[in-house]
Structure formats: C-alpha cells, structure tokens
Design a protein around this motif. Structure first.
Motif, PDB file in Angstrom:
ATOM      1  N   UNK A  65       0.914  -1.300   0.187  1.00  0.00           N
ATOM      2  CA  UNK A  65      -0.059  -0.185  -0.059  1.00  0.00           C
ATOM      3  C   UNK A  65       0.710   1.204  -0.081  1.00  0.00           C
ATOM      4  N   UNK A  66       1.846   1.145   0.781  1.00  0.00           N
ATOM      5  CA  UNK A  66       2.847   2.222   0.807  1.00  0.00           C
ATOM      6  C   UNK A  66       3.646   2.662  -0.426  1.00  0.00           C
ATOM      7  N   UNK A  67       3.982   1.605  -1.102  1.00  0.00           N
ATOM      8  CA  UNK A  67       4.962   1.978  -2.413  1.00  0.00           C
ATOM      9  C   UNK A  67       4.347   1.755  -3.430  1.00  0.00           C
ATOM     10  N   UNK A  68       3.537   0.874  -3.905  1.00  0.00           N
ATOM     11  CA  UNK A  68       3.051   0.638  -5.005  1.00  0.00           C
ATOM     12  C   UNK A  68       1.380   0.955  -5.440  1.00  0.00           C
ATOM     13  N   UNK A  69       0.817   1.932  -4.797  1.00  0.00           N
ATOM     14  CA  UNK A  69      -0.338   2.353  -5.170  1.00  0.00           C
ATOM     15  C   UNK A  69      -1.441   1.266  -5.343  1.00  0.00           C
ATOM     16  N   UNK A  70      -1.393   0.557  -4.305  1.00  0.00           N
ATOM     17  CA  UNK A  70      -2.409  -0.399  -4.020  1.00  0.00           C
ATOM     18  C   UNK A  70      -3.690   0.011  -3.989  1.00  0.00           C
ATOM     19  N   UNK A  71      -4.738  -0.285  -4.938  1.00  0.00           N
ATOM     20  CA  UNK A  71      -6.111  -0.013  -4.970  1.00  0.00           C
ATOM     21  C   UNK A  71      -6.681  -0.322  -3.485  1.00  0.00           C
ATOM     22  N   UNK A  72      -7.388   0.636  -2.926  1.00  0.00           N
ATOM     23  CA  UNK A  72      -8.308   0.337  -1.893  1.00  0.00           C
ATOM     24  C   UNK A  72      -8.949  -0.861  -1.967  1.00  0.00           C
ATOM     25  N   UNK A  73      -9.515  -1.198  -2.976  1.00  0.00           N
ATOM     26  CA  UNK A  73     -10.446  -2.085  -3.608  1.00  0.00           C
ATOM     27  C   UNK A  73      -9.972  -3.399  -3.901  1.00  0.00           C
ATOM     28  N   UNK A  74      -8.587  -3.349  -3.810  1.00  0.00           N
ATOM     29  CA  UNK A  74      -7.796  -4.570  -4.430  1.00  0.00           C
ATOM     30  C   UNK A  74      -8.250  -5.841  -4.019  1.00  0.00           C
ATOM     31  N   UNK A  75      -8.410  -6.862  -4.934  1.00  0.00           N
ATOM     32  CA  UNK A  75      -8.585  -8.274  -4.543  1.00  0.00           C
ATOM     33  C   UNK A  75      -7.246  -8.637  -4.112  1.00  0.00           C
ATOM     34  N   UNK A  76      -7.186  -9.248  -2.977  1.00  0.00           N
ATOM     35  CA  UNK A  76      -5.769  -9.715  -2.209  1.00  0.00           C
ATOM     36  C   UNK A  76      -6.147 -11.160  -1.988  1.00  0.00           C
ATOM     37  N   UNK A  77      -5.539 -12.376  -2.675  1.00  0.00           N
ATOM     38  CA  UNK A  77      -5.627 -13.533  -2.598  1.00  0.00           C
ATOM     39  C   UNK A  77      -4.320 -14.279  -1.908  1.00  0.00           C
ATOM     40  N   UNK A  78      -4.772 -15.420  -1.261  1.00  0.00           N
ATOM     41  CA  UNK A  78      -3.606 -15.945  -0.529  1.00  0.00           C
ATOM     42  C   UNK A  78      -3.805 -17.553  -0.679  1.00  0.00           C
ATOM     43  N   UNK A  79      -2.861 -18.210  -1.357  1.00  0.00           N
ATOM     44  CA  UNK A  79      -2.863 -19.840  -1.182  1.00  0.00           C
ATOM     45  C   UNK A  79      -2.772 -20.392   0.107  1.00  0.00           C
ATOM     46  N   UNK A  80      -3.403 -21.323   0.544  1.00  0.00           N
ATOM     47  CA  UNK A  80      -3.085 -22.007   1.661  1.00  0.00           C
ATOM     48  C   UNK A  80      -3.435 -23.373   1.579  1.00  0.00           C
ATOM     49  N   UNK A  81      -2.700 -24.204   2.478  1.00  0.00           N
ATOM     50  CA  UNK A  81      -3.021 -25.793   2.646  1.00  0.00           C
ATOM     51  C   UNK A  81      -3.867 -26.002   3.835  1.00  0.00           C
ATOM     52  N   UNK A  82      -4.561 -26.928   3.599  1.00  0.00           N
ATOM     53  CA  UNK A  82      -5.610 -27.425   4.542  1.00  0.00           C
ATOM     54  C   UNK A  82      -5.058 -28.021   5.887  1.00  0.00           C
ATOM     55  N   UNK A  83      -3.841 -28.125   6.120  1.00  0.00           N
ATOM     56  CA  UNK A  83      -3.226 -28.319   7.168  1.00  0.00           C
ATOM     57  C   UNK A  83      -3.754 -27.478   8.640  1.00  0.00           C
ATOM     58  N   UNK A 106      -5.673  -8.134   5.724  1.00  0.00           N
ATOM     59  CA  UNK A 106      -6.071  -7.450   4.570  1.00  0.00           C
ATOM     60  C   UNK A 106      -6.273  -8.400   3.636  1.00  0.00           C
ATOM     61  N   UNK A 107      -5.874  -9.832   3.664  1.00  0.00           N
ATOM     62  CA  UNK A 107      -6.438 -10.796   2.528  1.00  0.00           C
ATOM     63  C   UNK A 107      -7.733 -10.926   2.483  1.00  0.00           C
ATOM     64  N   UNK A 108      -8.380 -10.822   1.166  1.00  0.00           N
ATOM     65  CA  UNK A 108      -9.886 -10.841   1.195  1.00  0.00           C
ATOM     66  C   UNK A 108     -10.392 -12.047   0.399  1.00  0.00           C
ATOM     67  N   UNK A 109      -9.459 -12.922   0.140  1.00  0.00           N
ATOM     68  CA  UNK A 109      -9.711 -14.011  -0.933  1.00  0.00           C
ATOM     69  C   UNK A 109      -8.679 -15.087  -0.422  1.00  0.00           C
ATOM     70  N   UNK A 110      -9.238 -16.163  -0.098  1.00  0.00           N
ATOM     71  CA  UNK A 110      -8.500 -17.561   0.190  1.00  0.00           C
ATOM     72  C   UNK A 110      -8.692 -18.514  -0.976  1.00  0.00           C
ATOM     73  N   UNK A 111      -7.620 -19.143  -1.136  1.00  0.00           N
ATOM     74  CA  UNK A 111      -7.534 -20.395  -1.895  1.00  0.00           C
ATOM     75  C   UNK A 111      -6.844 -21.397  -1.546  1.00  0.00           C
ATOM     76  N   UNK A 112      -7.791 -22.363  -1.432  1.00  0.00           N
ATOM     77  CA  UNK A 112      -7.404 -23.576  -0.578  1.00  0.00           C
ATOM     78  C   UNK A 112      -7.072 -24.862  -1.626  1.00  0.00           C
ATOM     79  N   UNK A 113      -5.726 -25.407  -1.276  1.00  0.00           N
ATOM     80  CA  UNK A 113      -5.431 -26.554  -2.107  1.00  0.00           C
ATOM     81  C   UNK A 113      -6.078 -27.944  -1.550  1.00  0.00           C
ATOM     82  N   UNK A 114      -7.041 -28.009  -1.775  1.00  0.00           N
ATOM     83  CA  UNK A 114      -7.836 -29.439  -1.101  1.00  0.00           C
ATOM     84  C   UNK A 114      -7.313 -30.537  -1.749  1.00  0.00           C
TER      85      UNK A 114
END
Length: 406
Positions: free
Chosen positions: A109-127, A141-149
């Motif tokens: 947000x500070x360096x790269x003009x990240x949009x306030x409405x940006x979609x922010x996805x993080x991949x995660x394992x189900x462990x 601030x992550x607003x979308x999760x992707x689970x490797x089921x």
C-alpha cells in the motif's frame, strides 16, 4: 499448491526492441502483483513448480525484507500505475505468519499504489497449523483465500502425497467460509484408481461449503516430477473426459459458470487476478522464481527472478533480483495473447487484440477464419470466442497462431 499462471515463456531471441520498432502501446493494461513464497512442508510428487521443502524454520524475516526490497527496485517500471490485484502463491504462502502478511500488504500500500478495493488472494494448505491462521490473514487484509484441497478422499490424498487428510480438508473449508466471503477450493480429478462417482463425490462435498469459486483440473504427469519418473496408474483418457463432462454438468446445475478452462465461479465471483492474466494484462512478480510481464511504451518486457530461495536472497541483497529479462518479439505477441485470451469461455473483445499487441487484428485474420471454418472459433464483429470444440481442443486451436520461429 497449484499455481495460477500457466503461461509459456516467450523465446529470448529478441533481447530488446529496436529504436525503430513499430510497436507503440498507447494504453497500459491493468496491473497485478504476484508474490511467490517458495517453501512447502513437503514437495508433492506431481508438482513441477518452484517449491522447496523447508526442512525446518523458513527465513521469514529475511524473506519479507527481500520481497520489499525487490518491489522497491521494480518501482520505476510500474510508477504511477495502481495495482488492482495481489496474489500470494507458492509453494505454501500460509507457512508465513499473519504478521508477515500484514507487513507485506502494508508495504504494498505504501510503495505500489495498491488500490483500496484490490482483490488480495492467498494460497493455503488445509493443514491444521495453516488453518489456524485464517483469522489473522483476514485481519491482515487478505480478502480471498485459495485452498489446495485436491480431494476429500483419504486414499486419493495419500496417493497424491498430500500432508492433510479428509477431516482436515473439511475443517479448513469450513473455516475458510467463516472468515472469507470469497474463497476458492482447488480440486483434481483423474487421480490414481479414481472412479467417476468418486470424482463427483469430491465435487458434492466441496459444494456443501458453498465456495464462491472452484478450480477443477485433471492430474497430469509433468516433466521433472516424481510422478514423471514413477508414473502412478491413472484412469484412461476416455474416463477422464467423462469425469470432466460430469463435473462441468454438476457445477453448471449448481449455478457455477465455467468461465475459464478449469475455473468455475458463482455470478460475479470470478478470480480478478487470473482474469487479468487471461486478458493479457500486466503483472509484476516478486519473490524466488517469480515471473513478470510488463507493457512499456515500445515493448512487452518479461522478467524472471532468481529461482532458488538462497540464490534469490543473496542476489536481492546484492541489488540484482532479476535472473533473466527480455523483450517479447513482436511476431510472438499474437500467440502469447491468444494463449491467454482463448482460455476464457466468453473469449475477448475484438478491439482488445490491438490494445494488447499493438498489431491490427487483420494481421491474424487468415488464422482466425481458418479456425472458424474448422469449428474451433466463433468470429464476430465485436467478440471472438472459442467454440465448445475449440475449448476441448485448445492446443490445436492455439497452434494456428504460432509464428514460424516458435
């Protein structure tokens, strides 16, 4: 984890655009940020991506500092352009602490003009350990999760070398729904000894958690993987095709649109980050082995960071995170554009081709008409899209747009 950018690298035969290059890009496409986290608890036998077993504690502090320094060094290439989406991929990004993710998003947000409405996805394992961090990731601030089921079947998970079981997968999917309005579940079919009924059972279990998005793709044996060296017994091709058709039908009936080759979404819930890839948008990749594609005023630039985590950290400290860099040859741009845009079920607006390649659509009109004649492409005045046949035989369709030198 399954990465989300299967884009074939361009040839390196054109190191830079010449001063008299005919290319002139008048409008930059949307910009995304990809952040690669290269560590996993254990390397999956089917995975051919840049992931490394952590063998203990990962150097989180050092890596976070390196990512921020990497971004700072790239700022001149993206100056003034807002970042619309962020994707933490891997590897297993959920091995990082919630505090590290919070620090990184703050730096973006500070360096790269990240949009306030940006979609922010993080991949995660189900462990269990990773699932326990979901609340912290959401607060960061992550607003979308992707689970490797991959599967909800214990036997199939064992065959895939996954470190979680069915109970952990179900618990993680439940927690994802509690903490994230938008989350994706990755599933695979065509698994060792899998039946069509078992593949559909995985789909039904996934649907019980009401995910906004599902990624469903066939297990393939990729070069330089354990499975390539020691192939498991997989269902034969016709059965896999039947599985695919049955999965598509089941998800369509449940209200999910198959908007991209292996992606299904509820209305308005498509992955915006991946849509930017398929529309041949721009992305800056930071982290070990990350790829970038950036449109400059006179060329399309591709970069790759140093792949091995240790080499990446050393080279970032030395101020040289980029291992490879080249301009995409003008003759290769039509194929690169089509390789992305034709993954979309709805295709693309005809005007987008010239915007992204700086070449008139007439330059590929013979290939377009030939593909139309063969029933692979719907060619309209305002939109171009693959037919059902074209989607089934996408590689055949794409070959029509290869340059002679590719």
């Amino acid at each position: 984890m399954r990465p989300t950018i299967p884009i074939i690298p361009a040839s390196t035969r054109s190191p830079a655009a010449s001063p008299d290059s005919p290319l002139e890009f008048r409008k930059s496409p949307a910009l995304s940020l990809y952040v690669h986290i290269p560590w996993c608890v254990r390397k999956c036998p089917y995975c051919d991506f840049n992931s490394h077993e952590n063998g203990g504690e990962i150097p989180e502090r050092e890596y976070v500092d390196a990512l921020i320094a990497d971004l700072q060094s790239a700022l001149p290439l993206i100056w003034g352009r807002p970042v619309q989406t962020v994707f933490f991929g891997g590897g297993t990004p959920s091995l990082l602490s919630a505090g590290a993710i919070d620090e990184l998003i703050g730096a973006f947000r500070a360096l790269a003009m990240l949009s306030p409405e940006a979609e922010i996805t993080l991949e995660a394992n189900p462990g269990t350990v990773e699932a326990g961090k979901f609340a912290g990731f959401r607060a960061a601030g992550v607003n979308r999760l992707s689970l490797g089921i991959q599967s909800f079947n214990d036997e199939h998970l064992k065959a895939l070398g996954r470190i979680h079981g069915s109970a952990e997968a179900k618990r993680a999917a439940q927690l994802a729904g509690e903490h994230f309005e938008r989350f994706n579940l990755d599933l695979m079919y065509g698994l060792p000894y899998q039946t069509q009924a078992q593949a559909l059972a995985d789909i039904d279990t996934a649907l019980s958690f009401a995910p906004a998005h599902l990624s469903c793709y066939q297990l393939t044996l990729e070069p330089n993987t354990h499975f390539a060296a020691f192939p498991p017994d997989l269902p034969e091709g016709d059965l896999c095709a039947d599985m695919q058709e049955a999965i598509e039908a089941r998800l369509t009936a449940a209200g999910y649109a198959n908007y991209e080759t292996s992606a299904f979404a509820q209305p308005g819930r498509q992955c915006l980050h991946n849509l930017n890839y398929w529309h041949f948008g721009d992305y800056l990749g930071i982290g070990a082995g990350a790829h970038s594609k950036l449109t400059l005023h006179d060329r399309v630039l591709r970069q790759m960071r140093h792949k091995h985590p240790k080499a990446y950290l050393e080279n970032v400290r030395a101020g040289r995170p980029i291992q490879e860099e080249h301009a995409v040859a003008a003759a290769e741009l039509p194929f690169e554009f089509m390789m992305n845009a034709l993954r979309l079920a709805d295709g693309f607006a005809s005007s987008l081709f010239e915007l992204r390649t700086s070449r008139p659509l007439a330059a590929i009109l013979p290939q377009l008409k030939a593909a139309q004649a063969d029933g692979l492409l719907d060619l309209g005045p305002e939109k171009i899209a693959p037919t059902a046949k074209g989607r089934r035989f996408l590689n055949v369709l794409l070959e029509r747009f290869l340059d002679d030198g590719q």
